[in-house]
Write a protein that holds these residues in place. Structure first.
Motif, PDB file in Angstrom:
ATOM      1  N   PHE A 110       0.837  -1.204   0.000  1.00  0.00           N
ATOM      2  CA  PHE A 110       0.000   0.000   0.000  1.00  0.00           C
ATOM      3  C   PHE A 110       0.870   1.251   0.000  1.00  0.00           C
ATOM      4  CE2 PHE A 110      -2.286   3.450   1.988  1.00  0.00           C
ATOM      5  CZ  PHE A 110      -3.587   3.347   1.518  1.00  0.00           C
ATOM      6  N   PHE A 111       1.849   1.306   0.892  1.00  0.00           N
ATOM      7  CA  PHE A 111       2.664   2.517   1.020  1.00  0.00           C
ATOM      8  C   PHE A 111       3.582   2.700  -0.187  1.00  0.00           C
ATOM      9  CE2 PHE A 111       6.328   4.950   2.665  1.00  0.00           C
ATOM     10  CZ  PHE A 111       5.648   6.108   3.015  1.00  0.00           C
ATOM     11  N   ARG A 171      -7.776  -5.515  -3.490  1.00  0.00           N
ATOM     12  CA  ARG A 171      -8.119  -4.838  -2.226  1.00  0.00           C
ATOM     13  C   ARG A 171      -7.142  -3.711  -1.920  1.00  0.00           C
ATOM     14  NH1 ARG A 171      -9.047 -10.297  -0.404  1.00  0.00           N
ATOM     15  NH2 ARG A 171     -11.299 -10.699  -0.306  1.00  0.00           N
ATOM     16  N   VAL A 172      -5.866  -3.942  -2.226  1.00  0.00           N
ATOM     17  CA  VAL A 172      -4.867  -2.883  -2.005  1.00  0.00           C
ATOM     18  C   VAL A 172      -5.219  -1.665  -2.857  1.00  0.00           C
ATOM     19  CG1 VAL A 172      -2.449  -2.236  -2.233  1.00  0.00           C
ATOM     20  CG2 VAL A 172      -3.052  -4.515  -1.411  1.00  0.00           C
ATOM     21  N   ASP A 206      -8.464   0.116  -1.573  1.00  0.00           N
ATOM     22  CA  ASP A 206      -8.235   0.939  -0.387  1.00  0.00           C
ATOM     23  C   ASP A 206      -7.358   2.144  -0.713  1.00  0.00           C
ATOM     24  OD1 ASP A 206      -9.735  -0.944   0.930  1.00  0.00           O
ATOM     25  OD2 ASP A 206      -8.015  -1.973   1.813  1.00  0.00           O
ATOM     26  N   LEU A 207      -6.392   1.953  -1.606  1.00  0.00           N
ATOM     27  CA  LEU A 207      -5.527   3.054  -2.008  1.00  0.00           C
ATOM     28  C   LEU A 207      -6.335   4.129  -2.732  1.00  0.00           C
ATOM     29  CD1 LEU A 207      -2.595   4.104  -2.220  1.00  0.00           C
ATOM     30  CD2 LEU A 207      -2.402   2.859  -4.371  1.00  0.00           C
ATOM     31  N   GLY A 208      -7.227   3.717  -3.631  1.00  0.00           N
ATOM     32  CA  GLY A 208      -8.067   4.673  -4.348  1.00  0.00           C
ATOM     33  C   GLY A 208      -8.996   5.423  -3.418  1.00  0.00           C
ATOM     34  N   ARG A 209      -9.627   4.707  -2.506  1.00  0.00           N
ATOM     35  CA  ARG A 209     -10.525   5.360  -1.543  1.00  0.00           C
ATOM     36  C   ARG A 209      -9.764   6.370  -0.700  1.00  0.00           C
ATOM     37  NH1 ARG A 209     -13.952   0.106   0.781  1.00  0.00           N
ATOM     38  NH2 ARG A 209     -15.211  -0.271  -1.123  1.00  0.00           N
TER      39      ARG A 209
END
Length: 399
Positions: free
Chosen positions: A7-8, A109-110, A113-116
């Motif tokens: 994610f980061f 999912r990554v 969540d990154l887009g959100r």
């Protein structure tokens, strides 16, 4: 833990403005983060690369070295080759190795969540008074490129039920239009919908007709009740007698930059002017020709060519261009490996094809997120033979 690292690292690929300027380009913060990740992977698991990828990359890099011999700035061209290699061995290979043990849904999912997270951050910036937030990207158009996987799979979920992406994601894409006022986002949505939903069947033709009609009346209502950049765009499109000219005008100086790029290609074909030199070279190029059509703000000189393929052909010449196209085609046409989720993997390939189409109105092949997303596509492909970059280990399994 792997989720948080992935994610980061993916988030950091958009840290355009967090960079250290140097005489041969800016060194992004993401470079140091990916270098650290590369070293950790190298010392613990090893970095696995595909032999056929290295084979194609080797020919591409060799052709690039030959192009430096005729470059107007050999140092800048050589640094371009270094950064191109960095993009493959850091951004591409690190992400490819990190996702190798993840399922397709875990990868999605990554990105969900990154887009959100990024859109919510844009909302906060908008409320704080920034008119067109783009986070740490250079501008909103680059933010849209970075968010393309999120936009694609959000629109795809219209076809699906109970998938990773939900209705809230589709709503957030609509929010993103209002936040960025980006013509690139509208183009991305049109391309995605065309790839996903245009079929030669009555059902899809009815859907397309309803979508076009709804878009038409929405744009009409929007420009009559708003006065922002998006409203101005819609008004110009509705009221202009020349639709194509209006679209080209909306692109700013992108079209003049493409025109000057085409002229450089014609004049210096087939050898090019040298990698990484277009912006500097264009400053004094063909000074008697008014590419801006009398509008100073559309002056293209001193900027990239606004089309990565025209720019690559103008800079590197025909051999660099053909070897790069061959390298990209490797990922577009290589069969998927048997263990891959065929549905998700095939859609990731379609998303990357749309990304490449979007690069026809953008500049620079050295964008970290492009290489990271290409690395994920490579993870889905059935390459024969893999090589571990650690202690000379050579394996022969499918990769």
């Amino acid at each position: 833990m792997r989720y948080a690292i992935l994610f980061f690292l993916l988030l950091s690929t958009g840290f355009d403005i967090l960079a250290i300027p140097t005489p041969v380009g800016s060194v992004r913060l993401s470079f140091f983060l990916f270098l650290l990740a590369f070293l950790v992977l190298f010392l613990t698991k090893g970095i696995r690369v595909s032999k056929i990828e290295i084979f194609f990359l080797l020919f591409l890099v060799i052709s690039m070295f030959f192009s430096t011999l005729i470059s107007s700035s050999a140092i800048r061209s050589f640094s371009y080759i270094i950064w191109f290699s960095v993009c493959y061995f850091l951004y591409f290979s690190v992400i490819k190795n990190l996702v190798s043990d993840l399922s397709s849904n875990e990868i999605l999912r990554v990105f969900r969540d990154l887009g959100r997270f990024q859109i919510l951050c844009c909302m906060l910036l908008k409320f704080s008074g920034i008119p067109r937030p783009s986070l740490l990207f250079y501008e909103p158009s680059y933010l849209i490129l970075g968010l393309l996987p999120y936009i694609y799979f959000s629109l795809l979920q219209i076809q699906l039920k109970n998938g990773v992406f939900k209705s809230i994601d589709l709503f957030l894409v609509l929010i993103l239009i209002a936040l960025t006022m980006s013509a690139n986002l509208l183009l991305a949505i049109i391309l995605i919908l065309a790839f996903l939903y245009i079929r030669f069947s009555l059902k899809y033709l009815i859907f397309l007709a309803v979508l076009v009609l709804s878009s038409y009346y929405f744009s009409l209502w929007y420009y009559q009740n708003n006065a922002d950049l998006l409203a101005i765009t819609f008004r110009n499109l509705h009221e202009s007698p020349d639709f194509i000219s209006t679209i080209l005008q909306r692109t700013g100086n992108r079209w003049p930059r493409i025109l000057i790029g085409i002229d450089v290609v014609k004049e210096y074909f087939p050898k090019g002017i040298g990698l990484g030199t277009f912006s500097e070279f264009s400053v004094n190029y063909n000074v008697n020709k008014d590419y801006a059509a009398g509008f100073p703000w559309n002056e293209p000189r001193g900027f990239p060519a606004a089309n990565v393929f025209i720019e690559l052909l103008a800079e590197g010449g025909v051999f660099v261009f053909l070897f790069f196209i061959s390298f990209v085609c490797l990922f577009m046409f290589m069969p998927l490996k048997s263990s891959a989720d065929e549905f998700i993997a095939s859609h990731w390939r379609k998303m990357m094809f749309i990304f490449i189409l979007m690069l026809m109105i953008e500049s620079s092949l050295l964008r970290p997120y492009f290489w990271a997303y290409l690395g994920i596509l490579s993870n889905f492909l059935a390459f024969k033979g893999k090589k571990k970059l650690q202690e000379g280990v050579d394996e022969k399994n499918n990769y």
